[in-house]
Motif scaffolding. Structure first.
Motif, mmCIF file in Angstrom:
data_model
loop_
_atom_site.group_PDB
_atom_site.id
_atom_site.type_symbol
_atom_site.label_atom_id
_atom_site.label_comp_id
_atom_site.label_asym_id
_atom_site.label_seq_id
_atom_site.Cartn_x
_atom_site.Cartn_y
_atom_site.Cartn_z
ATOM 1 N N LEU A 10 0.825 -1.207 0.000
ATOM 2 C CA LEU A 10 0.000 0.000 0.000
ATOM 3 C C LEU A 10 0.864 1.263 0.000
ATOM 4 O O LEU A 10 0.616 2.196 -0.782
ATOM 5 C CB LEU A 10 -0.949 -0.020 1.194
ATOM 6 N N ILE A 11 1.870 1.303 0.847
ATOM 7 C CA ILE A 11 2.737 2.479 0.902
ATOM 8 C C ILE A 11 3.533 2.610 -0.397
ATOM 9 O O ILE A 11 3.763 3.720 -0.899
ATOM 10 C CB ILE A 11 3.672 2.413 2.114
ATOM 11 N N SER A 12 3.938 1.483 -0.980
ATOM 12 C CA SER A 12 4.635 1.518 -2.262
ATOM 13 C C SER A 12 3.731 2.059 -3.359
ATOM 14 O O SER A 12 4.140 2.893 -4.177
ATOM 15 C CB SER A 12 5.130 0.118 -2.636
ATOM 16 N N ASP A 13 2.474 1.603 -3.391
ATOM 17 C CA ASP A 13 1.517 2.116 -4.372
ATOM 18 C C ASP A 13 1.306 3.618 -4.198
ATOM 19 O O ASP A 13 1.125 4.351 -5.181
ATOM 20 C CB ASP A 13 0.173 1.402 -4.231
ATOM 21 N N ALA A 14 1.319 4.071 -2.954
ATOM 22 C CA ALA A 14 1.080 5.487 -2.675
ATOM 23 C C ALA A 14 2.171 6.380 -3.257
ATOM 24 O O ALA A 14 1.927 7.565 -3.540
ATOM 25 C CB ALA A 14 0.954 5.709 -1.171
ATOM 26 N N LEU A 15 3.364 5.848 -3.471
ATOM 27 C CA LEU A 15 4.433 6.627 -4.096
ATOM 28 C C LEU A 15 4.062 7.017 -5.521
ATOM 29 O O LEU A 15 4.487 8.062 -6.019
ATOM 30 C CB LEU A 15 5.734 5.826 -4.092
ATOM 31 N N TYR A 16 3.269 6.181 -6.182
ATOM 32 C CA TYR A 16 2.856 6.434 -7.565
ATOM 33 C C TYR A 16 1.479 7.089 -7.638
ATOM 34 O O TYR A 16 1.244 7.955 -8.493
ATOM 35 C CB TYR A 16 2.812 5.124 -8.353
ATOM 36 N N LEU A 17 0.583 6.660 -6.767
ATOM 37 C CA LEU A 17 -0.822 7.032 -6.898
ATOM 38 C C LEU A 17 -1.270 8.092 -5.897
ATOM 39 O O LEU A 17 -2.351 8.666 -6.050
ATOM 40 C CB LEU A 17 -1.706 5.790 -6.718
ATOM 41 N N GLY A 18 -0.468 8.334 -4.864
ATOM 42 C CA GLY A 18 -0.889 9.200 -3.777
ATOM 43 C C GLY A 18 -1.598 8.389 -2.703
ATOM 44 O O GLY A 18 -2.259 7.385 -2.998
ATOM 45 N N LEU A 19 -1.477 8.815 -1.463
ATOM 46 C CA LEU A 19 -2.012 8.041 -0.340
ATOM 47 C C LEU A 19 -3.539 7.968 -0.373
ATOM 48 O O LEU A 19 -4.123 6.900 -0.155
ATOM 49 C CB LEU A 19 -1.534 8.647 0.975
ATOM 50 N N GLU A 20 -4.184 9.078 -0.652
ATOM 51 C CA GLU A 20 -5.656 9.083 -0.649
ATOM 52 C C GLU A 20 -6.208 8.157 -1.727
ATOM 53 O O GLU A 20 -7.086 7.326 -1.457
ATOM 54 C CB GLU A 20 -6.180 10.494 -0.862
ATOM 55 N N ASN A 21 -5.701 8.277 -2.940
ATOM 56 C CA ASN A 21 -6.187 7.443 -4.035
ATOM 57 C C ASN A 21 -5.915 5.967 -3.766
ATOM 58 O O ASN A 21 -6.746 5.101 -4.058
ATOM 59 C CB ASN A 21 -5.519 7.877 -5.340
ATOM 60 N N THR A 22 -4.761 5.670 -3.194
ATOM 61 C CA THR A 22 -4.403 4.284 -2.910
ATOM 62 C C THR A 22 -5.335 3.662 -1.883
ATOM 63 O O THR A 22 -5.825 2.533 -2.069
ATOM 64 C CB THR A 22 -2.946 4.201 -2.410
ATOM 65 N N ILE A 23 -5.612 4.372 -0.813
ATOM 66 C CA ILE A 23 -6.511 3.845 0.216
ATOM 67 C C ILE A 23 -7.911 3.655 -0.350
ATOM 68 O O ILE A 23 -8.575 2.650 -0.062
ATOM 69 C CB ILE A 23 -6.518 4.760 1.454
ATOM 70 N N ARG A 24 -8.352 4.554 -1.173
ATOM 71 C CA ARG A 24 -9.670 4.414 -1.804
ATOM 72 C C ARG A 24 -9.703 3.161 -2.688
ATOM 73 O O ARG A 24 -10.692 2.432 -2.713
ATOM 74 C CB ARG A 24 -10.004 5.653 -2.628
ATOM 75 N N ARG A 25 -8.629 2.907 -3.411
ATOM 76 C CA ARG A 25 -8.567 1.729 -4.273
ATOM 77 C C ARG A 25 -8.624 0.444 -3.450
ATOM 78 O O ARG A 25 -9.337 -0.506 -3.813
ATOM 79 C CB ARG A 25 -7.291 1.754 -5.112
ATOM 80 N N TYR A 26 -7.868 0.396 -2.365
ATOM 81 C CA TYR A 26 -7.871 -0.811 -1.538
ATOM 82 C C TYR A 26 -9.235 -1.020 -0.883
ATOM 83 O O TYR A 26 -9.716 -2.159 -0.789
ATOM 84 C CB TYR A 26 -6.771 -0.743 -0.479
ATOM 85 N N ASN A 27 -9.876 0.036 -0.428
ATOM 86 C CA ASN A 27 -11.213 -0.117 0.125
ATOM 87 C C ASN A 27 -12.206 -0.599 -0.925
ATOM 88 O O ASN A 27 -13.098 -1.389 -0.630
ATOM 89 C CB ASN A 27 -11.691 1.215 0.723
ATOM 90 N N TYR A 28 -12.046 -0.124 -2.140
ATOM 91 C CA TYR A 28 -12.921 -0.579 -3.235
ATOM 92 C C TYR A 28 -12.771 -2.086 -3.441
ATOM 93 O O TYR A 28 -13.758 -2.802 -3.649
ATOM 94 C CB TYR A 28 -12.579 0.174 -4.517
ATOM 95 N N LEU A 29 -11.527 -2.582 -3.357
ATOM 96 C CA LEU A 29 -11.282 -4.010 -3.556
ATOM 97 C C LEU A 29 -11.886 -4.856 -2.436
ATOM 98 O O LEU A 29 -12.119 -6.054 -2.619
ATOM 99 C CB LEU A 29 -9.781 -4.276 -3.641
ATOM 100 N N LEU A 30 -12.136 -4.252 -1.298
ATOM 101 C CA LEU A 30 -12.673 -4.972 -0.140
ATOM 102 C C LEU A 30 -14.191 -4.894 -0.036
ATOM 103 O O LEU A 30 -14.778 -5.486 0.871
ATOM 104 C CB LEU A 30 -12.048 -4.419 1.154
ATOM 105 N N ARG A 31 -14.827 -4.190 -0.953
ATOM 106 C CA ARG A 31 -16.274 -4.079 -0.878
ATOM 107 C C ARG A 31 -16.941 -5.426 -1.080
ATOM 108 O O ARG A 31 -16.504 -6.241 -1.865
ATOM 109 C CB ARG A 31 -16.789 -3.101 -1.954
ATOM 110 N N ASP A 32 -18.042 -5.626 -0.380
ATOM 111 C CA ASP A 32 -18.814 -6.864 -0.518
ATOM 112 C C ASP A 32 -19.503 -6.923 -1.874
ATOM 113 O O ASP A 32 -19.849 -5.894 -2.434
ATOM 114 C CB ASP A 32 -19.865 -6.951 0.604
#
Length: 238
Positions: A216-238
């Motif tokens: 996640l922190i590695s992805d944030a280097l490219y995508l930004g922290l906010e966008n990365t966390i939003r992406r991971y939460n999207y992947l966890l949606r039911d």
């Protein structure tokens, strides 16, 4: 929805490489929560190569979601849990010199020790989680420790995922099923990332929490922290 707990060890690693307070670990944790993280995880090692004891104290004052402190339960760790009283203490079996957690507990062999440790932690009002592999015996003996949850070590899943998804997930589905039968809540962590997280969650819908740091922190280097966390939460949606 499965809770995303962001492990911020790597933020501290970058800071420690230069000294000073940039990047600021506390500010990073506040932003992770602001951007949608459901929790903050730290693993304060004795050599303080990333998260320090001071970081843990400082973070305990600002984390408003769930604060998860993981580590080997020596007396130093136990004193920290007693003083901080985080939402969750995750017990890992790795000794201080290892680079990262890479195995689960042999809960049968360490049953008596874990029972005593967990009894103490729960007396402080802290939820416990025990880091285990998919060996069903380790899950069955985890129940005997008195823990609230187990955290499945997902390193083998991540390693095999690109080669054979069904083979990679099969032991984890069986482990999750057995944990549910025994009344254990389920966490997971280690090398989960944007490529393999959605499939893991789809196959194990009872997943309560994932702890993700390095990817996640590695992805944030490219995508930004906010966008990365939003992406991971999207992947966890039911």
């Amino acid at each position: 929805m499965t809770r995303l707990s962001v492990n911020i060890n790597k933020i501290a690693t970058i800071r420690n490489a230069r000294g000073g307070n940039t990047p600021n670990v506390v500010e990073a944790a506040i932003n992770c929560e602001r951007f949608g993280a459901g929790g903050i995880t730290v693993h304060p090692r004795p050599d303080e190569r990333h998260i320090t004891g001071k970081d843990v104290v400082d973070l305990s004052k600002v984390v408003t979601t769930e604060f998860n402190i993981e580590g080997y339960p020596d007396e130093r760790f136990m004193q920290m849990i007693e003083a901080i009283r985080p939402a969750q203490a995750t017990l890992v079996p790795d000794p201080p010199h290892v680079l990262t957690s890479n195995a689960g507990w042999n809960t049968k062999e360490h049953l008596a020790v874990l029972q005593d440790i967990i009894r103490r932690i729960k007396s402080w009002g802290v939820r416990t989680s025990v880091f285990v592999d998919t060996d069903l015996q380790n899950i069955e003996y985890a129940v005997e420790t008195g823990t609230d949850r187990i955290e499945l070590y997902t390193g083998p899943y991540a390693e095999l995922f690109s080669e054979n998804q069904e083979k990679a997930i099969k032991p984890f589905v069986l482990a999750a099923k057995r944990a549910s039968e025994l009344g254990l809540e389920l966490n997971a962590g280690h090398d989960l990332n944007q490529d393999n997280l959605r499939y893991f969650k789809q196959q194990i819908p009872q997943l309560a929490e994932v702890s993700i740091g390095h990817a996640l922190i590695s992805d944030a280097l490219y995508l930004g922290l906010e966008n990365t966390i939003r992406r991971y939460n999207y992947l966890l949606r039911d």
